[in-house]
Every structure is written in structure tokens, then in C-alpha cells.
Design a protein around this motif. Structure first.
Motif: not given
Lengths: 182, 234
Positions: A85, A88-89, A91-92, A94-95, A97, A136, A138, A140-141, A148, A150, A181
Motif C-alpha cells: 500500500e 501504491i498510495m 500508505g500510513l 501519507a497520513m 499529506n 509522501v 506514491p 508511480h507519481e 502493482y 497491493p 488492501f
């Protein structure tokens, strides 16, 4: 024919995805027959010594060091895979962000209720320390990611089946229970 | 006596009472059309669009479309499945859905649709908007990061005078779900539980209980969403 070469790294992750890879249990013996490991915490090779076929990256990008490692992987791996995660996104991690870096650091080092004595109100600011990114990211950005996987962590069976499918060229049919997820 | 009409979904003929909602009639016949905002017998909102089908070649939401004779419905086509997957992906990037840290994980309809459509990564960039958690009411956490604006709670969770406990505030990107503090101070145990149950994501959580179902036994751990409907297929 020489064996395909695999590299792995953990960026802003918890190493849980690497632990999950070890969770394939005795299949790890089959794995080292199938592939050769290069730069990876698993064999402790610190820098790429040859071009790799598969790069597995856990964790998102939270600082300039992560960014450097990610670009290094993209340059040295034919296929790059976001594992878990956080990759990919975000994850924690990124909290944070949506909250400014200053606010985060002040909470961590000055204002937080669990902060000990910091009378001079010092925040880490040494040039040796990688700079924290504004948020934070991901993977792929930032670079092109090919596949991927997950999960938090991705199930050991998912990692196993995906790597084997890539190496052998067999079709990958993932059972429902393996795409999660959490 | 209500009039019975015949219509087709994906080429197969079905029968139902004229004027009833397509999504409900389909479900009774074992045809799963995914929903997030719809709840049977509650006035439809048509807000999430996940139930988008093609009716006589036009895009319609199955939760707001009454059935009629000679309706030709497309449901499980690659085109529609991709539209639905895109909607799920949009909902994931629009809010902050940290599944590993969410109590609803495994029981979450949005997540289950992500599994159903094998969403490996959203095709859209993450918004990462800053949203707050409202913990002021004694029995409920309102986790605004996860709200998908389905309006289920607003439409369904009401006191005995018909007043909603939940409401929307703001517009556009500032839209957020709120809870009436005064009303929520006295919300009953059952209603708080019901609010958590109807929330398709983890935006409404009961306080003081959590993670009561072990991983592996949760609603969508073993079976995909909609499989309870599809077993009814004749």
C-alpha cells in the motif's frame, strides 16, 4: 542461460512487505534456484553491481534519499514493481499529506505532548539528513511503474506467484483472497 | 394489482412490477448491480453513480430508474465495468482511504468494489486533501477523510421526530459530512450501531468497540461483494 536478477528496497515503508516475502517459507529455497538477488536488504548488497530484471520496491517516497534510491532502481531494473500500500498510495506515512512539513516537524520535535525537553526548540536540520518531501508520494507519481502488488503487506502467496509468473512467463491468475488492501 | 412487465438485462429476460427500481428488481433476480449510495426501500439519491447501466443505449443509474416494458439493460459489459472501476478509483483518490488503518477494512463496500474490479492502482492522481476527524459526539467517530458523500446516513439515521443526525456542510470540494452535536449527544445505542452499519465506508464508527471481527472472517475476506445476490440467479 543465467538466472533473472532481482533487487529489492524499502523506502518509506516498515519492512513488512519484505517480511511477507520471507513468509513464503521453504519456497525461498526454490526462489534462490529461480533467481539471483542483487541490491537488496535480504543479501545486504548496498549498490547495484549489475543490471537487474526485476525491482521490488516497498514504501512510498518521503524524502530525498528515497527519491534517489527510486530513480536508481528505475535506471537499473527492467521491470519495476510497487509492492504494498505505501508504494501504491503512500500508505500510513501519507497520513501527513495535507499537513505542512513545518507543522509536522513542530508537532514531532517541539509541540507534541510526548516531546521531552527541547528548550532550544531544535528541529533536525543537518545537511547529512535527507530533506523531507512536501508530501509522501506514491512511486508511480515519480517514475514509471510496471506492476502493482497491493496489500498491507501483500500476501506471501501473492508475492510468490507474481515473481514466479514473471520469471517463468506463465499466466498469473490471482485468486480473490490474495488481492487485499490491508 | 400492479402491472408486471418484462425487460432484459444482458440479453436475459426478467419480469418485475412496473415502476419498481431496476437495481432492486435485478437483485431479486440474482443480478448484481453494484451500489454505494442506494439502500432498498429508502428514497434513492443517485449520488454515487456506481450503478450506472445502459438502458436502451443510454447511461442511467439503476437505483433511480423504474422498470418498464421493453427495456433493454446492459449491466456486465467491459465498458460499464470500466466506468464503475473508474468511479471506485475516483472515490479512492478523492478521499483519504488508508485501508490498513481503517476499522471498516474487510467490511467496507468501497474497498470490496476495489477488490471486485481488481483495482491495483487508481488511474487518477491522489488529492490528499486535509480533512478532520470529529470525535465530539459520545458514541460516534465521524472520520471525514473516508466519507464518499452517499447521503445514506442523512437519509436514514433520524430521531423520532424525523430530524437527521447527519448533514452536509459546504459545497464542491469543501463539502463535508457533519453530525448534529446536540442530537448526537443522546443518540441511542441501536441507532449508533445502525449508522455504522449503513455507512458503506469507514466514515461512521462506533466508539468503544472496534476490530471485533478477526481478519479472515470479515464480510469480504473470502467472497466478493454481490455474491450473496448472484447466488439467487436462476
Amino acid at each position: 542461460m543465467s538466472k533473472p536478477i532481482v533487487a529489492t528496497a524499502s523506502l518509506a515503508g516498515c519492512f513488512g512487505c519484505h517480511m511477507s516475502l520471507l513468509d513464503i517459507d521453504d519456497r525461498i529455497l526454490k526462489l534462490i534456484e529461480l533467481v539471483e538477488f542483487n541490491k537488496s536488504p535480504i543479501d545486504d548488497i548496498k549498490t547495484f553491481t549489475k543490471h537487474c530484471d526485476i525491482g521490488l520496491i516497498e514504501g512510498g517516497v518521503c524524502n530525498t534519499e528515497n527519491l534517489h534510491v527510486l530513480k536508481d532502481f528505475r535506471n537499473n531494473c527492467k521491470i519495476l514493481i510497487s509492492v504494498g500500500e505505501c508504494a501504491i498510495m503512500g500508505g500510513l506515512p501519507a497520513m501527513r499529506n495535507g499537513i505542512s512539513v513545518r507543522e509536522c516537524l513542530e508537532e514531532a520535535y517541539i509541540n507534541g505532548v510526548t516531546v521531552g525537553e527541547n528548550k532550544k526548540k531544535i528541529m533536525p536540520n543537518d545537511e547529512e539528513i535527507p530533506i523531507i518531501t512536501d508530501k509522501v508520494y506514491p512511486l508511480h507519481e515519480i517514475v514509471k511503474i510496471d506492476y502493482y502488488l497491493p496489500g498491507c503487506p501483500p500476501r506471501a502467496d501473492l508475492l510468490w506467484q507474481a515473481v514466479v509468473a514473471l520469471v517463468t512467463g506463465d499466466e498469473l491468475n490471482i485468486p480473490y483472497e490474495l488481492i487485499k488492501f490491508d | 394489482m400492479s402491472e408486471k412487465v418484462k425487460f432484459t438485462i444482458d440479453g436475459k429476460e426478467y419480469e418485475g412490477e412496473k415502476g419498481r427500481l431496476l437495481v432492486d428488481v435485478a437483485a431479486e433476480n440474482g443480478v448484481y448491480i453494484p451500489v454505494l449510495c442506494h439502500w432498498k426501500d429508502v428514497k434513492p439519491a443517485g449520488s454515487c453513480r456506481i450503478c450506472t447501466v445502459k438502458v436502451n443505449d443510454r447511461y442511467m443509474t439503476a437505483c433511480t430508474t423504474p422498470i418498464d416494458a421493453n427495456m433493454t439493460v446492459e449491466n456486465k459489459t467491459p465498458e460499464l465495468e470500466d466506468i464503475r472501476k473508474a468511479i471506485v478509483e475516483m472515490l479512492f483518490v478523492e478521499g483519504n482511504h488508508f485501508c490498513p488503518a481503517c476499522e471498516k477494512s474487510g467490511d467496507c463496500d468501497l474497498q470490496a468494489l476495489g477488490y471486485l474490479y481488481q483495482m491495483m492502482v487508481p488511474r487518477f492522481p491522489y488529492a490528499f486533501e486535509r480533512r478532520e476527524l470529529d470525535a465530539k459526539s459520545p458514541k460516534i467517530f465521524l472520520e471525514k477523510n473516508r466519507c464518499i458523500f452517499c447521503k445514506r446516513c442523512i437519509r436514514m439515521i433520524k430521531d423520532d421526530k424525523g430530524r437527521s443526525f447527519f448533514a452536509f456542510k459546504g459545497r464542491g470540494k469543501h463539502l463535508e459530512i457533519t453530525i448534529d452535536e446536540k442530537l448526537a449527544a443522546n443518540i441511542s445505542e441501536e441507532l449508533a450501531q445502525e449508522a455504522m452499519k449503513i455507512c458503506p465506508v469507514g466514515a461512521i464508527l462506533r466508539k468503544e468497540v472496534g476490530f471485533s471481527t478477526p481478519i479472515g472472517q470479515r464480510k469480504y475476506d473470502k467472497v466478493p461483494i454481490g455474491s450473496d445476490i448472484e447466488v439467487l440467479q436462476k
